[in-house]
Design a protein around this motif. Sequence first.
Motif, PDB file in Angstrom:
ATOM      1  N   SER A   1       0.853  -1.183   0.000  1.00  0.00           N
ATOM      2  CA  SER A   1       0.000   0.000   0.000  1.00  0.00           C
ATOM      3  C   SER A   1       0.891   1.235   0.000  1.00  0.00           C
ATOM      4  CB  SER A   1      -0.938   0.015   1.212  1.00  0.00           C
ATOM      5  OG  SER A   1      -0.195   0.135   2.411  1.00  0.00           O
TER       6      SER A   1
ATOM      7  N   THR B   1      -4.539   6.458   1.854  1.00  0.00           N
ATOM      8  CA  THR B   1      -3.829   5.204   1.636  1.00  0.00           C
ATOM      9  C   THR B   1      -4.526   4.420   0.537  1.00  0.00           C
ATOM     10  OG1 THR B   1      -3.123   5.116   3.952  1.00  0.00           O
ATOM     11  CG2 THR B   1      -3.054   3.047   2.699  1.00  0.00           C
TER      12      THR B   1
ATOM     13  N   THR C   1      -4.519   0.757  -1.679  1.00  0.00           N
ATOM     14  CA  THR C   1      -4.109  -0.645  -1.621  1.00  0.00           C
ATOM     15  C   THR C   1      -4.762  -1.365  -2.798  1.00  0.00           C
ATOM     16  OG1 THR C   1      -4.145  -0.475   0.801  1.00  0.00           O
ATOM     17  CG2 THR C   1      -4.035  -2.694  -0.135  1.00  0.00           C
TER      18      THR C   1
END
Length: 297
Positions: A2, A42, A44
């Motif tokens: 990530s 973030t 991912t």
Amino acid sequence: MSVTVRVPAKVNVQLAVGAARPDGFHDLANVFLAVGLYDEVTVTPADELRITCEGPDADQVPLDRTNLAARAAIALAGRRGIEPNVHIHIAKDIPVAGGMAGGSADGAGALLACNTLWNAGASRVELLSICAELGSDVPFSLVGGAALGIGRGEQLTALETGGTFHWVFAMAERGLSTPAVFREFDRLAEGREIPEPVASADLLEALAKGDSDALAAAVSNELQPAALSLFPELADTLEAGRGAGALAALVSGSGPTTAFLARDAESAEKVAAALRASGTCRAVRMAVGPVAGATVV
């Protein structure tokens, strides 16, 4: 794997607004200063695009493809011919609908994070081009520091700053819609000549010298009367901050967050304490600026 990107809030130390253009936007002379309140975005890898959010007022953040973070991922993926299959998680600390570019920060953060995660190779110029497509404040969220934005605010020129400025921000009890504030600006301006927006030479000099007193004398926001018209209670917050010794008090951008310039950290503490005790706002934060723009952490 990530990738997390930290992105700052902004305060407009000058916001000069021109007449409405045929496309509905307004030409601006918008002097941005990035300040140390941050969202973290973030990304991912995932089977499909999805968004989650935590933090103050997270329930007000859209979790669909209208979110600027989602739109940023979609825009970059479209340019690279790939699917935007990522989980975007936003940890919010910038006020929602507060005139401090929280949504724009999330868009810039997601764009930089996806470019890094996908090894997409987008240049700074390409990233800024995508930012400008996403919204007027998004390019500044990417670059940070201090800058003059013209056009809709998306055409940036970096500005020199000679020191650190201390700010106190008072969060209002409810939000304000930026389009609604501009509509109110147009209503209040009806029938009068609106000059071309120009950056203040005195303000630019004050920034370059790091002179808080000179900056306080030069700050201005031509959207402030419209914000106060829609949210009259903000006048009480502004008065509370002035009464506590703030060098300057103004609505941040389209509001409703109010911003108070203090001479130093000690003065900022006093202003913050007075605002908390005033009962005119729901939360108070202190921050300094300028700070860096979107940064991979």
